[in-house]
Motif scaffolding. Structure first.
Motif, PDB file in Angstrom:
ATOM      1  N   HIS A 469       0.866  -1.180   0.000  1.00  0.00           N
ATOM      2  CA  HIS A 469       0.000   0.000   0.000  1.00  0.00           C
ATOM      3  C   HIS A 469       0.902   1.229   0.000  1.00  0.00           C
ATOM      4  CE1 HIS A 469      -2.762   3.004   1.955  1.00  0.00           C
ATOM      5  NE2 HIS A 469      -3.598   2.457   1.106  1.00  0.00           N
ATOM      6  N   GLN A 471       1.292   5.379  -0.250  1.00  0.00           N
ATOM      7  CA  GLN A 471       0.665   6.691  -0.157  1.00  0.00           C
ATOM      8  C   GLN A 471       1.671   7.728  -0.622  1.00  0.00           C
ATOM      9  OE1 GLN A 471      -1.864   7.204   3.570  1.00  0.00           O
ATOM     10  NE2 GLN A 471      -0.553   5.515   4.167  1.00  0.00           N
ATOM     11  N   TYR A 473       2.708  11.434  -0.667  1.00  0.00           N
ATOM     12  CA  TYR A 473       2.456  12.724  -0.052  1.00  0.00           C
ATOM     13  C   TYR A 473       2.482  13.781  -1.150  1.00  0.00           C
ATOM     14  CZ  TYR A 473       3.625  10.238   4.249  1.00  0.00           C
ATOM     15  OH  TYR A 473       3.643   9.343   5.292  1.00  0.00           O
ATOM     16  N   LYS A 509      -2.094   5.590  -3.483  1.00  0.00           N
ATOM     17  CA  LYS A 509      -3.027   6.677  -3.177  1.00  0.00           C
ATOM     18  C   LYS A 509      -2.235   7.947  -2.927  1.00  0.00           C
ATOM     19  CE  LYS A 509      -6.196   3.414  -1.079  1.00  0.00           C
ATOM     20  NZ  LYS A 509      -6.498   2.793   0.200  1.00  0.00           N
ATOM     21  N   ARG A 510      -2.869   9.070  -3.131  1.00  0.00           N
ATOM     22  CA  ARG A 510      -2.223  10.364  -2.850  1.00  0.00           C
ATOM     23  C   ARG A 510      -2.761  10.899  -1.535  1.00  0.00           C
ATOM     24  NH1 ARG A 510      -1.033  15.123  -6.985  1.00  0.00           N
ATOM     25  NH2 ARG A 510       0.691  13.705  -7.251  1.00  0.00           N
ATOM     26  N   ARG A 511      -1.841  11.235  -0.648  1.00  0.00           N
ATOM     27  CA  ARG A 511      -2.230  11.743   0.666  1.00  0.00           C
ATOM     28  C   ARG A 511      -2.017  13.240   0.701  1.00  0.00           C
ATOM     29  NH1 ARG A 511      -3.721   8.489   4.627  1.00  0.00           N
ATOM     30  NH2 ARG A 511      -4.682   9.771   6.191  1.00  0.00           N
ATOM     31  N   GLN A 519     -11.134  12.159   4.397  1.00  0.00           N
ATOM     32  CA  GLN A 519     -10.249  11.019   4.516  1.00  0.00           C
ATOM     33  C   GLN A 519     -11.026   9.720   4.655  1.00  0.00           C
ATOM     34  OE1 GLN A 519      -9.091  12.873   8.296  1.00  0.00           O
ATOM     35  NE2 GLN A 519      -8.540  10.820   8.939  1.00  0.00           N
ATOM     36  N   LEU A 547      -9.168   6.189   1.368  1.00  0.00           N
ATOM     37  CA  LEU A 547      -7.827   6.746   1.520  1.00  0.00           C
ATOM     38  C   LEU A 547      -7.053   5.973   2.577  1.00  0.00           C
ATOM     39  CD1 LEU A 547      -5.858   8.935   0.648  1.00  0.00           C
ATOM     40  CD2 LEU A 547      -6.804  10.400   2.428  1.00  0.00           C
ATOM     41  N   ASP A 548      -7.702   5.667   3.726  1.00  0.00           N
ATOM     42  CA  ASP A 548      -7.091   4.824   4.748  1.00  0.00           C
ATOM     43  C   ASP A 548      -7.603   3.402   4.593  1.00  0.00           C
ATOM     44  OD1 ASP A 548      -5.402   6.665   6.229  1.00  0.00           O
ATOM     45  OD2 ASP A 548      -7.271   7.667   6.786  1.00  0.00           O
TER      46      ASP A 548
END
Length: 728
Positions: A469, A471, A473, A509-511, A519, A547-548
């Motif tokens: 997974h 993410q 930033y 995913k983009r955080r 979120q 997202l999470d």
């Protein structure tokens, strides 16, 4: 009426040059290009020929009149002065299309109404008979374009747009329009390849648009030969004899073309739902003998008419429209490049892409690129020659070797990583060596492997069993977006190689800084849940849809602490999310658990987590705004856990929750529910958070942040802060 007309051909943006060449071949004279159009001079036969044979145009407009105007009245008068009796029967039907603005006309609907009124008033008979409006199938379709104070009044000879050939009644999610597909084939050199007897293959053919357009070109079939209704069908200026001659010539050419031995034209599609629609389209086009469709994954794609056959591989890979598509698309392009190198040596290839950066990841240099627009999306057509000297990876094969040769390995070498990508891969492997031993010793199968260790690669990489997974930033505005995208792709290319993970098991995913409950909002709809283990309990995570994932990895030590301390306790979990802490409390022998959250989705998830571990009784799930719930609740709890969001403004809440502003009230309300001798744990991940000093005057407060970080978060001590509260 004059034998020569000004003809105006519209087309998708970026096709003007090709359309000008095509229109010239079809007899249009004095051809000039405009934005999304070409214009020239021709007689009625030329106009008909353009309608029948243009593979690129949307519409063929015959200009009736150009005139200057300064206001709406001059527009009306200019249109009214045309001899409409020569074009439309008073009892006929009419549709008007208006484009442009100026001269006091800034509303296209108003402009169209003025044009319609002028025509109707001109044709209205003494008996009151007048044309009616029919926007779908009118006898006459009139177009007026207003451009820099000049009106260009035309008849639309096409009727419906010429890209609608009639064979594609069933289509996929994002099909190319037929004329754009034809333009791509022309740029790719398909007419030359077809004339030489070459083959054509599309490894991701969808509903077969490339295949049908290619076959019509090769068989010399006019693209609109099967159209039954035209914009000129009921036009009083129509000359049936001229049209009949052209149509019969086209029929004869198609009959001759189809009588030739068919070229080898094949499509492959992984989605079984598209196979029959594609075959239906091919049959409607009358090309069942020329075009064949097979179901197959890209990884198994292997065009092989015979050992000596060469041709064109053409593809329009998906562009990616949702969060996290970068990973799947990168690996798709890498896979496409691998299949070209392994199975299509000596072929030509054309890849139409809305993500040119991904095109560079195929491992083959493009010798030519063309800019296109697919609607409002800028795209590139990459032309490749599948030859070893064009490869930019380590994968090469001997010239002329077929993948069916037993002496040649079909296993390609991994794509060569960039210098930065290799550095990233090295860091992942180093971290894996260190953390992998710790995780195995502790029985942990979900942990953070990388967390922006290298500033250039601002990613968090988490392992969930044999899934990854990722993410991303969001980069600061000072970083060039293209450079940031390039680094992301470098990192994504490195991950499967460094970790030995199948690329299909990497989720990205983009955080970014989230507001409200964003979120927690659904990002996808795959509904793919997987079980993971932690401290003797099983938990459900979803890597794709939110997202999470449903499990905050950094809170692992806190959850295990709660499990150790919960025996015989009444446990309260506020802002419970998927209630993983409640599952741990139940595992530790809690007398009861109460979990409160505003989201029904996450409470349903919490219910599944509890049920998965056999905990269904004595464990309450309460939907509600935590602050309001605490105000009304009169229960007493021995162990309380609070991990609130930084900010929330859900529609179900009264007001807005801000952790910095509201934490004192939140903690006071919760401490009022704490039983004598009880413990409250409070944490949050707001980096700038400051615990109010006044709380330590009322309660015994201990900062336990350092004790709540495992080895995988040791390098990111600010991931969260945590405190232990008891009564004085």
């Amino acid at each position: 009426m004059s034998d020569q007309y000004e003809l105006f051909l519209t087309c998708p943006k970026s096709l003007e040059g090709l359309l000008a060449e095509e229109a010239t071949r079809l007899g249009l004279q004095d051809v000039r290009e405009q934005v999304a159009a070409v214009r020239g001079q021709g007689d009625l036969e030329t106009a008909y020929r353009l309608c029948l044979w243009s593979r690129l145009a949307n519409r063929v407009l015959l200009v009736l009149k150009r005139f200057k105007l300064e206001n709406a009245e001059e527009l009306y008068q200019g249109v009214h002065d045309v001899d409409w009796e020569e074009h439309l029967d008073p009892a006929g039907s009419l549709a008007v299309e208006f484009s442009g603005h100026g001269s006091g006309i800034d509303n296209t609907h108003f402009g169209a109404l003025k044009v319609k009124d002028a025509i109707v008033d001109r044709l209205r008979t003494a008996e009151g008979i007048r044309p009616k409006v029919d926007k779908v199938n009118p006898d006459l379709r009139v177009h007026l374009r207003l451009e820099r104070g000049e009106a260009i009044l035309s008849l639309d000879l096409s009727g419906h747009s010429l890209h609608q050939r009639g064979y594609r009644l069933q289509q996929g999610a994002a099909p190319l329009k037929e004329n754009l597909a034809a333009a791509i084939l022309l740029r790719a050199g398909w007419p030359r390849i077809a004339a030489e007897g070459g083959a054509l293959a599309d490894p991701m053919c969808g509903v077969g648009t490339f295949l049908v357009e290619a076959a019509m070109m090769a068989a010399d079939i006019a693209p609109n030969l099967k159209r039954e209704r035209w914009g000129f069908s009921a036009w009083l200026g129509h000359v049936p004899a001229i049209w009949k001659k052209l149509a019969e010539e086209a029929e004869a050419r198609a009959e001759t073309g189809l009588s030739q031995p068919p070229l080898w034209i094949r499509g492959y599609e992984a989605d079984p739902r598209l196979i029959q629609p594609a075959r239906n389209n091919i049959e409607r086009a009358g090309l069942g003998e020329w075009v064949k469709i097979y179901q197959g994954e890209l990884a198994t794609f292997e065009p092989r008419p015979d050992r000596s056959q060469k041709g064109l591989v053409i593809s329009n890979p998906p562009y990616g429209e949702r969060l996290g598509d970068e990973a799947s698309l990168l690996y798709l392009y890498q896979n496409l490049g691998e299949r070209l190198r392994q199975a299509c040596l000596g072929w030509e290839a054309a890849v139409f892409t809305g993500a040119p950066e991904l095109g560079k990841r195929m491992g083959i240099r493009s010798h030519k690129q063309y800019a296109f627009w697919n609607g409002a999306l800028p795209c590139k057509l990459l032309l490749l020659k599948v030859l070893p000297e064009q490869f930019v990876t380590g994968a090469r094969r001997a010239d002329g070797a077929s993948s069916s040769d037993s002496s040649v390995s079909t296993q390609s070498e991994p794509a060569r990583l960039s210098e930065g990508g290799q550095m990233f891969a090295n860091r992942l492997q180093k971290n894996l060596k260190q953390l992998g031993k710790w995780a195995k010793r502790e029985g942990i199968d979900c942990y953070r492997l990388y967390d922006a260790d290298m500033p250039e690669y601002a990613l968090a990489v988490d392992l969930y069993g044999d899934w990854v997974h990722v993410q991303e930033y969001a980069p600061p505005r000072s970083i060039d977006p293209e450079k940031a995208q390039g680094r992301l792709l470098d990192a994504l290319a490195a991950i499967p190689q460094a970790l030995g993970i199948d690329p299909s098991r990497v989720v990205v995913k983009r955080r970014e800084r989230q507001t409200g409950t964003r979120q927690y909002e659904r990002q996808g709809s795959e509904g793919r849940f997987m079980e993971v283990s932690e401290g003797g309990v099983k938990l459900l995570v979803n890597l794709t849809d939110y997202l999470d994932t449903g499990l905050f990895l950094d809170h692992r030590p806190m959850r295990l602490r709660i499990q150790r301390e919960s025996s015989g306790k009444r446990f309260l979990n506020l802002f419970c999310y998927t209630a993983t802490a409640s599952v741990h409390a139940a595992k530790g022998g809690a007398r009861s658990t109460t979990s409160v959250d505003l989201s029904k989705t996450y409470l349903d998830w919490a219910r599944r987590n509890l049920a998965l571990n056999g905990f269904s009784d004595k464990h309450k799930l309460q939907q509600g705004d935590v602050m309001a719930w605490l105000t009304e609740d009169r229960g007493e709890y021995d162990l309380i856990f609070i991990d609130p969001p930084t900010f929330s403004n859900s529609k179900r809440m009264e007001g807005v929750f801000d952790v910095q502003r509201d934490h004192v009230q939140l903690l006071d309300l919760a401490m009022a529910r704490l039983a004598p001798g009880g413990v409250l744990y409070f944490s949050n991940n707001f980096r700038k958070f400051q615990l109010d000093e006044g709380l330590s005057l009322r309660y015994s407060v201990t900062d336990i942040s350092a004790q709540t970080l495992d080895a995988d978060f040791a390098r990111n001590a600010k991931i969260h802060r945590a405190w232990r509260f008891t009564t004085r």
